[in-house]
Design a protein around this motif. Structure first.
Motif, mmCIF file in Angstrom:
data_model
loop_
_atom_site.group_PDB
_atom_site.id
_atom_site.type_symbol
_atom_site.label_atom_id
_atom_site.label_comp_id
_atom_site.label_asym_id
_atom_site.label_seq_id
_atom_site.Cartn_x
_atom_site.Cartn_y
_atom_site.Cartn_z
ATOM 1 N N VAL A 178 1.833 -74.693 35.611
ATOM 2 C CA VAL A 178 2.298 -73.547 36.637
ATOM 3 C C VAL A 178 2.555 -74.096 38.115
ATOM 4 O O VAL A 178 1.885 -75.066 38.522
ATOM 5 C CB VAL A 178 1.566 -72.355 36.615
ATOM 6 N N ALA A 179 3.439 -73.607 38.762
ATOM 7 C CA ALA A 179 3.420 -74.367 40.197
ATOM 8 C C ALA A 179 4.032 -73.203 41.099
ATOM 9 O O ALA A 179 4.607 -72.066 40.663
ATOM 10 C CB ALA A 179 4.430 -75.370 40.225
ATOM 11 N N TYR A 180 3.822 -73.335 42.545
ATOM 12 C CA TYR A 180 4.251 -72.378 43.396
ATOM 13 C C TYR A 180 4.637 -72.924 44.633
ATOM 14 O O TYR A 180 4.139 -73.934 45.098
ATOM 15 C CB TYR A 180 2.847 -71.471 43.921
ATOM 16 N N LYS A 181 6.076 -72.328 44.892
ATOM 17 C CA LYS A 181 6.555 -73.046 46.237
ATOM 18 C C LYS A 181 6.006 -72.390 47.610
ATOM 19 O O LYS A 181 6.264 -70.998 47.760
ATOM 20 C CB LYS A 181 8.116 -72.451 46.190
ATOM 21 N N LEU A 182 5.286 -73.140 48.196
ATOM 22 C CA LEU A 182 4.971 -72.830 49.380
ATOM 23 C C LEU A 182 5.823 -72.423 50.480
ATOM 24 O O LEU A 182 5.711 -71.452 51.213
ATOM 25 C CB LEU A 182 3.702 -73.700 50.051
ATOM 26 N N ASN A 183 6.905 -73.381 50.579
ATOM 27 C CA ASN A 183 7.984 -73.300 51.696
ATOM 28 C C ASN A 183 9.296 -74.225 51.114
ATOM 29 O O ASN A 183 8.895 -74.567 50.017
ATOM 30 C CB ASN A 183 7.252 -73.618 53.003
ATOM 31 N N ASP A 184 10.037 -74.333 52.038
ATOM 32 C CA ASP A 184 11.194 -75.411 51.506
ATOM 33 C C ASP A 184 10.792 -76.649 51.244
ATOM 34 O O ASP A 184 11.431 -77.210 50.738
ATOM 35 C CB ASP A 184 12.091 -75.135 52.700
ATOM 36 N N ARG A 185 9.690 -76.984 51.786
ATOM 37 C CA ARG A 185 9.382 -78.352 51.535
ATOM 38 C C ARG A 185 8.005 -78.834 50.674
ATOM 39 O O ARG A 185 7.971 -80.060 50.256
ATOM 40 C CB ARG A 185 8.808 -79.083 52.991
ATOM 41 N N VAL A 186 7.232 -77.859 50.573
ATOM 42 C CA VAL A 186 5.947 -78.137 49.768
ATOM 43 C C VAL A 186 6.024 -77.053 48.567
ATOM 44 O O VAL A 186 5.880 -75.864 48.643
ATOM 45 C CB VAL A 186 4.619 -77.969 50.805
ATOM 46 N N ASP A 187 5.591 -77.659 47.227
ATOM 47 C CA ASP A 187 4.995 -77.079 46.070
ATOM 48 C C ASP A 187 3.627 -77.367 45.882
ATOM 49 O O ASP A 187 3.368 -78.807 46.216
ATOM 50 C CB ASP A 187 5.984 -77.429 44.964
ATOM 51 N N ILE A 188 2.807 -76.586 45.303
ATOM 52 C CA ILE A 188 1.487 -76.946 44.593
ATOM 53 C C ILE A 188 1.515 -76.450 43.088
ATOM 54 O O ILE A 188 2.288 -75.471 42.880
ATOM 55 C CB ILE A 188 0.431 -76.356 45.319
ATOM 56 N N GLY A 189 0.864 -77.328 42.397
ATOM 57 C CA GLY A 189 0.662 -76.678 41.040
ATOM 58 C C GLY A 189 -0.393 -77.126 40.296
ATOM 59 O O GLY A 189 -1.311 -77.977 40.732
ATOM 60 N N ALA A 190 -0.691 -76.711 39.207
ATOM 61 C CA ALA A 190 -1.747 -76.982 38.132
ATOM 62 C C ALA A 190 -1.253 -77.357 36.634
ATOM 63 O O ALA A 190 -0.601 -76.416 36.386
ATOM 64 C CB ALA A 190 -3.073 -76.174 38.143
ATOM 65 N N ASN A 191 -1.648 -78.130 36.123
ATOM 66 C CA ASN A 191 -1.280 -78.460 34.598
ATOM 67 C C ASN A 191 -2.354 -78.836 33.873
ATOM 68 O O ASN A 191 -3.684 -78.964 34.441
ATOM 69 C CB ASN A 191 -0.457 -79.940 34.978
ATOM 70 N N TYR A 192 -2.262 -78.588 32.497
ATOM 71 C CA TYR A 192 -3.239 -79.018 31.621
ATOM 72 C C TYR A 192 -2.583 -79.854 30.264
ATOM 73 O O TYR A 192 -1.435 -79.377 30.051
ATOM 74 C CB TYR A 192 -3.953 -77.925 30.836
ATOM 75 N N TRP A 193 -2.839 -80.832 30.203
ATOM 76 C CA TRP A 193 -2.465 -82.105 29.248
ATOM 77 C C TRP A 193 -3.425 -82.113 28.058
ATOM 78 O O TRP A 193 -4.662 -82.094 28.365
ATOM 79 C CB TRP A 193 -1.918 -83.280 29.717
ATOM 80 N N LEU A 194 -2.974 -82.281 26.886
ATOM 81 C CA LEU A 194 -4.051 -82.612 25.712
ATOM 82 C C LEU A 194 -3.210 -83.647 25.092
ATOM 83 O O LEU A 194 -2.142 -83.867 24.707
ATOM 84 C CB LEU A 194 -4.138 -81.548 24.682
ATOM 85 N N LEU A 195 -4.032 -84.871 25.219
ATOM 86 C CA LEU A 195 -3.544 -86.248 24.897
ATOM 87 C C LEU A 195 -4.108 -86.432 23.303
ATOM 88 O O LEU A 195 -5.454 -86.284 23.285
ATOM 89 C CB LEU A 195 -3.825 -87.263 25.610
ATOM 90 N N ALA A 196 -3.465 -86.691 22.148
ATOM 91 C CA ALA A 196 -4.062 -87.103 20.996
ATOM 92 C C ALA A 196 -3.611 -88.703 21.012
ATOM 93 O O ALA A 196 -2.321 -88.971 20.480
ATOM 94 C CB ALA A 196 -3.181 -86.184 20.079
#
Length: 218
Positions: A178-196
Motif C-alpha cells: 500500500v502507498a499514500y500520497k503525502l503531497n504532490d512531491r512525496v509518497d510513502i508506502g509499505a510492501n511485503y514480498w515472499l521470495l521462493a
C-alpha cells in the motif's frame, strides 16, 4: 490526515516485520527488511527517469546486508508501451555486482506487465550472468491518496555466472503493498514480498521481506 497515514503505514510495516511464520526459524526460511528510496520524474512528455537506492538488512548466512543504487530511463513509444534501460551497482558482504538492464513495460488500466533482461557482473565470477525477469502487477486506487498493488514475478537464469551452471528458474516473488500520497512531491508506502527459491529435489528456500518505501517526484 497526513499524520494518520504515517501512523498507519508505520504500524503496517512494524506488524509485517514482527510477523514470523511457524517455520521462520527453520533452515530454509529467513526474514529480511528492505528500505527503498525513489526519485522519479519526466524529462519531457515521453521520457521518464527513475533513480532508486536501497538498504537491505539480512542475515550473514543469506549474503549479509546489501546496498544498491540504480537508474532507469524509459521512453513512451506507443499508448501503454514504454521501453528503456539502465544500470545498477549492488554491494553485499564486501562483493560488488554491476547490473545493466533493458526492459519493456505494457500497461492497460490497472494492469502492468514488465519484461526485463539483466546482465550481471560479479567479482570473481566465471562469466557474465544473464537473467530474465517477468512481472505482472495490478494497481488499484483506494481513494483519499491511498493506493494498493498486488503482483508476482518470475526470475530465470538464461546463463549462470558459473561455467558449469545451467539455465533454470532462480526465484519466484509474490508481492503486495500500500502507498499514500503525502503531497504532490512525496509518497510513502509499505510492501511485503515472499521470495521462493527453488532448490531442485530439495525443499525450496523462502525469504519474508517487509519493506518501507519513500518516493520523491521531481
Amino acid at each position: 490526515m497526513m499524520n494518520h497515514a504515517v501512523r498507519c503505514l508505520a504500524l503496517l510495516a512494524a506488524l509485517i516485520a514482527a510477523w514470523q511464520p511457524s517455520k521462520a526459524h527453520a533452515q530454509n526460511e529467513d526474514t529480511q527488511l528492505w528500505h527503498f528510496v525513489f526519485a522519479t520524474g519526466d524529462l519531457d512528455k515521453d521520457t521518464r527517469l527513475t533513480v532508486d537506492a536501497s538498504h537491505r538488512w539480512r542475515e550473514q548466512a543469506r549474503g549479509d546486508e546489501v546496498q544498491t543504487l540504480r537508474f532507469t530511463l524509459e521512453q513512451a513509444v506507443a499508448d501503454g508501451v514504454r521501453i528503456g534501460g539502465g544500470a545498477a551497482v549492488f554491494e553485499a558482504g564486501g562483493s560488488t555486482e554491476l547490473r545493466p538492464h533493458q526492459q519493456i513495460v505494457f500497461t492497460k488500466g490497472g494492469f502492468e506487465a514488465r519484461t526485463r533482461l539483466e546482465q550481471r557482473w560479479f567479482d570473481g565470477a566465471d562469466r557474465m550472468e544473464l537473467r530474465l525477469r517477468q512481472r505482472l502487477q495490478y494497481n488499484q486506487p483506494l481513494g483519499r491518496g491511498w493506493r494498493a498493488n498486488v503482483g508476482a514475478e518470475w526470475l530465470g537464469l538464461l546463463q549462470s555466472r558459473r561455467a558449469d551452471g545451467r539455465a533454470a528458474t532462480e526465484l519466484w516473488i509474490a508481492q503486495t503493498g500500500v502507498a499514500y500520497k503525502l503531497n504532490d512531491r512525496v509518497d510513502i508506502g509499505a510492501n511485503y514480498w515472499l521470495l521462493a527459491f527453488p532448490n531442485g529435489d530439495q525443499p525450496a528456500r523462502y525469504s519474508h521481506v517487509p519493506q518501507t518505501v519513500l518516493i520523491y517526484h521531481f
